[in-house]
Scaffold this motif. Sequence first.
Motif, PDB file in Angstrom:
ATOM      1  N   ARG A 195      13.602  40.695  54.024  1.00 48.75           N
ATOM      2  CA  ARG A 195      12.307  40.377  54.625  1.00 48.75           C
ATOM      3  C   ARG A 195      11.241  40.213  53.550  1.00 48.75           C
ATOM      4  O   ARG A 195      11.343  40.806  52.466  1.00 48.75           O
ATOM      5  N   LEU A 196      10.216  39.436  53.895  1.00 47.43           N
ATOM      6  CA  LEU A 196       9.054  39.306  53.014  1.00 47.43           C
ATOM      7  C   LEU A 196       7.812  39.617  53.841  1.00 47.43           C
ATOM      8  O   LEU A 196       7.556  38.953  54.859  1.00 47.43           O
ATOM      9  N   LEU A 197       7.077  40.634  53.432  1.00 46.94           N
ATOM     10  CA  LEU A 197       5.837  41.006  54.119  1.00 46.94           C
ATOM     11  C   LEU A 197       4.665  40.700  53.181  1.00 46.94           C
ATOM     12  O   LEU A 197       4.660  41.134  52.024  1.00 46.94           O
ATOM     13  N   VAL A 198       3.692  39.963  53.685  1.00 49.96           N
ATOM     14  CA  VAL A 198       2.533  39.608  52.860  1.00 49.96           C
ATOM     15  C   VAL A 198       1.532  40.759  52.895  1.00 49.96           C
ATOM     16  O   VAL A 198       0.966  41.079  53.935  1.00 49.96           O
ATOM     17  N   CYS A 199       1.346  41.396  51.726  1.00 51.23           N
ATOM     18  CA  CYS A 199       0.377  42.500  51.639  1.00 51.23           C
ATOM     19  C   CYS A 199      -0.901  42.061  50.937  1.00 51.23           C
ATOM     20  O   CYS A 199      -1.809  42.866  50.737  1.00 51.23           O
ATOM     21  N   GLY A 200      -0.978  40.794  50.578  1.00 51.44           N
ATOM     22  CA  GLY A 200      -2.202  40.242  49.986  1.00 51.44           C
ATOM     23  C   GLY A 200      -2.071  38.731  49.906  1.00 51.44           C
ATOM     24  O   GLY A 200      -1.303  38.217  49.101  1.00 51.44           O
ATOM     25  N   SER A 201      -2.813  38.023  50.781  1.00 55.56           N
ATOM     26  CA  SER A 201      -2.715  36.555  50.812  1.00 55.56           C
ATOM     27  C   SER A 201      -3.904  35.902  50.125  1.00 55.56           C
ATOM     28  O   SER A 201      -3.971  34.683  50.026  1.00 55.56           O
ATOM     29  N   PRO A 216      14.077  25.448  53.197  1.00 56.83           N
ATOM     30  CA  PRO A 216      13.715  25.326  54.617  1.00 56.83           C
ATOM     31  C   PRO A 216      12.287  25.786  54.930  1.00 56.83           C
ATOM     32  O   PRO A 216      11.645  25.236  55.813  1.00 56.83           O
ATOM     33  N   LEU A 217      11.816  26.823  54.226  1.00 57.98           N
ATOM     34  CA  LEU A 217      10.493  27.351  54.567  1.00 57.98           C
ATOM     35  C   LEU A 217       9.637  27.542  53.313  1.00 57.98           C
ATOM     36  O   LEU A 217      10.084  28.128  52.327  1.00 57.98           O
ATOM     37  N   LEU A 218       8.412  27.028  53.402  1.00 60.51           N
ATOM     38  CA  LEU A 218       7.416  27.222  52.337  1.00 60.51           C
ATOM     39  C   LEU A 218       6.309  28.110  52.873  1.00 60.51           C
ATOM     40  O   LEU A 218       5.734  27.815  53.927  1.00 60.51           O
ATOM     41  N   LEU A 219       6.034  29.198  52.190  1.00 59.51           N
ATOM     42  CA  LEU A 219       4.935  30.086  52.570  1.00 59.51           C
ATOM     43  C   LEU A 219       3.865  29.982  51.484  1.00 59.51           C
ATOM     44  O   LEU A 219       4.158  30.185  50.305  1.00 59.51           O
ATOM     45  N   LEU A 220       2.653  29.634  51.890  1.00 64.78           N
ATOM     46  CA  LEU A 220       1.555  29.539  50.920  1.00 64.78           C
ATOM     47  C   LEU A 220       0.790  30.853  50.912  1.00 64.78           C
ATOM     48  O   LEU A 220       0.459  31.403  51.965  1.00 64.78           O
ATOM     49  N   TYR A 221       0.507  31.362  49.708  1.00 62.00           N
ATOM     50  CA  TYR A 221      -0.282  32.591  49.578  1.00 62.00           C
ATOM     51  C   TYR A 221      -1.199  32.426  48.368  1.00 62.00           C
ATOM     52  O   TYR A 221      -1.256  31.353  47.768  1.00 62.00           O
ATOM     53  N   HIS A 222      -1.946  33.505  48.005  1.00 60.29           N
ATOM     54  CA  HIS A 222      -2.941  33.382  46.920  1.00 60.29           C
ATOM     55  C   HIS A 222      -3.833  32.182  47.241  1.00 60.29           C
ATOM     56  O   HIS A 222      -4.000  31.268  46.430  1.00 60.29           O
ATOM     57  N   LEU A 223      -4.391  32.173  48.454  1.00 61.28           N
ATOM     58  CA  LEU A 223      -5.115  31.021  48.968  1.00 61.28           C
ATOM     59  C   LEU A 223      -6.519  30.986  48.378  1.00 61.28           C
ATOM     60  O   LEU A 223      -7.320  31.887  48.608  1.00 61.28           O
ATOM     61  N   THR A 224      -6.795  29.935  47.618  1.00 65.09           N
ATOM     62  CA  THR A 224      -8.099  29.784  46.968  1.00 65.09           C
ATOM     63  C   THR A 224      -8.737  28.481  47.416  1.00 65.09           C
ATOM     64  O   THR A 224      -8.178  27.426  47.161  1.00 65.09           O
ATOM     65  N   PRO A 225      -9.890  28.513  48.075  1.00 63.71           N
ATOM     66  CA  PRO A 225     -10.529  29.695  48.666  1.00 63.71           C
ATOM     67  C   PRO A 225      -9.817  30.045  49.977  1.00 63.71           C
ATOM     68  O   PRO A 225      -9.367  29.152  50.669  1.00 63.71           O
ATOM     69  N   SER A 226      -9.737  31.339  50.291  1.00 63.35           N
ATOM     70  CA  SER A 226      -9.020  31.756  51.497  1.00 63.35           C
ATOM     71  C   SER A 226      -9.765  31.303  52.736  1.00 63.35           C
ATOM     72  O   SER A 226     -10.930  31.637  52.914  1.00 63.35           O
ATOM     73  N   PRO A 227      -9.100  30.529  53.612  1.00 65.03           N
ATOM     74  CA  PRO A 227      -9.808  30.023  54.796  1.00 65.03           C
ATOM     75  C   PRO A 227     -10.177  31.151  55.770  1.00 65.03           C
ATOM     76  O   PRO A 227      -9.333  31.992  56.074  1.00 65.03           O
ATOM     77  N   ILE A 268       8.207  37.361  57.137  1.00 69.11           N
ATOM     78  CA  ILE A 268       9.311  36.398  57.206  1.00 69.11           C
ATOM     79  C   ILE A 268      10.617  37.183  57.189  1.00 69.11           C
ATOM     80  O   ILE A 268      10.811  38.053  56.328  1.00 69.11           O
ATOM     81  N   THR A 269      11.491  36.871  58.135  1.00 66.54           N
ATOM     82  CA  THR A 269      12.781  37.558  58.234  1.00 66.54           C
ATOM     83  C   THR A 269      13.905  36.571  57.939  1.00 66.54           C
ATOM     84  O   THR A 269      13.955  35.493  58.551  1.00 66.54           O
ATOM     85  N   LEU A 270      14.756  36.934  56.994  1.00 62.29           N
ATOM     86  CA  LEU A 270      15.932  36.126  56.666  1.00 62.29           C
ATOM     87  C   LEU A 270      17.162  36.917  57.121  1.00 62.29           C
ATOM     88  O   LEU A 270      17.636  37.798  56.388  1.00 62.29           O
ATOM     89  N   PRO A 299      14.998  30.923  58.777  1.00 60.35           N
ATOM     90  CA  PRO A 299      14.015  31.982  58.555  1.00 60.35           C
ATOM     91  C   PRO A 299      13.123  32.152  59.786  1.00 60.35           C
ATOM     92  O   PRO A 299      12.744  31.179  60.427  1.00 60.35           O
ATOM     93  N   GLN A 300      12.829  33.417  60.124  1.00 58.12           N
ATOM     94  CA  GLN A 300      11.972  33.697  61.286  1.00 58.12           C
ATOM     95  C   GLN A 300      10.573  34.045  60.803  1.00 58.12           C
ATOM     96  O   GLN A 300      10.414  34.881  59.904  1.00 58.12           O
ATOM     97  N   VAL A 301       9.576  33.412  61.397  1.00 56.29           N
ATOM     98  CA  VAL A 301       8.182  33.623  61.001  1.00 56.29           C
ATOM     99  C   VAL A 301       7.480  34.474  62.049  1.00 56.29           C
ATOM    100  O   VAL A 301       7.553  34.167  63.243  1.00 56.29           O
ATOM    101  N   GLY A 302       6.837  35.546  61.620  1.00 57.91           N
ATOM    102  CA  GLY A 302       6.110  36.378  62.571  1.00 57.91           C
ATOM    103  C   GLY A 302       5.010  37.155  61.872  1.00 57.91           C
ATOM    104  O   GLY A 302       4.613  36.827  60.751  1.00 57.91           O
ATOM    105  N   ARG A 303       4.517  38.175  62.566  1.00 59.01           N
ATOM    106  CA  ARG A 303       3.514  39.075  61.997  1.00 59.01           C
ATOM    107  C   ARG A 303       4.009  40.501  62.163  1.00 59.01           C
ATOM    108  O   ARG A 303       4.764  40.809  63.081  1.00 59.01           O
ATOM    109  N   PHE A 304       3.571  41.376  61.268  1.00 62.65           N
ATOM    110  CA  PHE A 304       3.873  42.798  61.454  1.00 62.65           C
ATOM    111  C   PHE A 304       2.552  43.562  61.531  1.00 62.65           C
ATOM    112  O   PHE A 304       1.874  43.767  60.525  1.00 62.65           O
ATOM    113  N   ASP A 305       2.187  43.925  62.757  1.00 64.24           N
ATOM    114  CA  ASP A 305       0.954  44.680  63.013  1.00 64.24           C
ATOM    115  C   ASP A 305       1.269  45.785  64.010  1.00 64.24           C
ATOM    116  O   ASP A 305       0.937  45.669  65.192  1.00 64.24           O
ATOM    117  N   PRO A 306       1.947  46.860  63.572  1.00 61.18           N
ATOM    118  CA  PRO A 306       2.371  47.880  64.552  1.00 61.18           C
ATOM    119  C   PRO A 306       1.170  48.588  65.179  1.00 61.18           C
ATOM    120  O   PRO A 306       0.118  48.642  64.580  1.00 61.18           O
TER     121      PRO A 306
END
Length: 360
Positions: free
Chosen positions: A55-61, A303-314, A344-346, A353-360
């Motif tokens: 899995r990949l969890l974004v802790c800073g986008s 198959p999947l591209l995830l963009l992060y380090h978004l400048t400027p972050s929308p 992202i879950t592989l 790849p499965q795309v979702g959010r983790f907000d328990p």
Amino acid sequence: MRFLSWSLGIVALLALAVFGLLQLTPVQDRLIDRVIRKNVDNSAAQALFKDDAMRLLVCGSGSPLPHPTRARPCLAVIAGGKFYIVDTGPGSWNQLALRHIPAERIGAILYTHFHSDHIGELGEFNMQTWVAGRPGPLAVYGPEGVQRLVAGYSEAYALDRGYRTAHHGAEMLPPERGEMQAHTLALPADGHRVPAFEDGELKVSVFAVHHEPIEPAVGYRFDYKGRSLVISGDTRRDERIVTAAEGADLLAHEAQAQHLVARMHTLTAEAGRPRISKIFGDIPNYHTSPVEAAELANAAKVPLLLLYHLTPSPPNRIAEQVFMRGVKAVRPEGVVLSDDGTLITLPLAGGAPQVGRFDP
Ligand SMILES: [Zn+2]
Ligand SMILES: [Zn+2]
């Protein structure tokens, strides 16, 4: 009309009753207990560590620019019962703590380079994972320079480590487990990807990227039980990403909307802010646009591209559309504009790849 005024009266009376109840000490205490129980329940986060996926969890986008909700760059790769952090941007520990990630499960921290938006919270990561019960010293990987980073943070937090062992006891917080161990990764001159380290069935490799004048700067590839993901780090468009990402399931790539940065360069100059304007004029040459990242993902057939380090972050949906201008024409599908909490879950069993959010 009479019915409406009756209804409004009843609603007002109910609101008053609820407000009155909330003033009672036993009611307040029961509510507080519920909140505390919810905050110590990490069962949802523990489930992320089930060995059925990488899995990949974004802790800073986010980027160095301020944003109300996004932390600076941080990606958590979860595999084999542990998590591995790539960069510890300011605010990123909070994103993991809010989601109750079991800190003692940390496997290692990896740095792409040593810009301040990437290194900001190493001290906090080391402290928090030690206090949570990490079974040994924290391994910290990075290119040349990682020794200095680790030595500096270790010294800055030395007093606090002492306080905590003195307060809670050496049995709970053995000082030797609170240490960090720096591992400098050598990079071959030809720019090829080379092994960085292995942990069980997880294999991590490292490759150089173009973030000049910042050198060295690197990206990483994680391979685990047949699934793989690649993290670009900070780089201008670099064809070596294509080589590194060939056969991978996921490419996490930095993205800077150059058309927006160009407007910021012009408008800050017009507003009489020459220093900021100069920075916006300087930074396009060492980052990658969303369209370029999409082209690289296509070339690598990821198959999947995830963009992060978004400048400027929308900050909203409209701004996201502006940020992503031109991407659809290049890559109509398979692009995720990440936010803090994107997951992202592989699955190890295979499949997309499965795309979702983790907000328990
Ligand atoms: Zn950066
Ligand atoms: Zn950078």
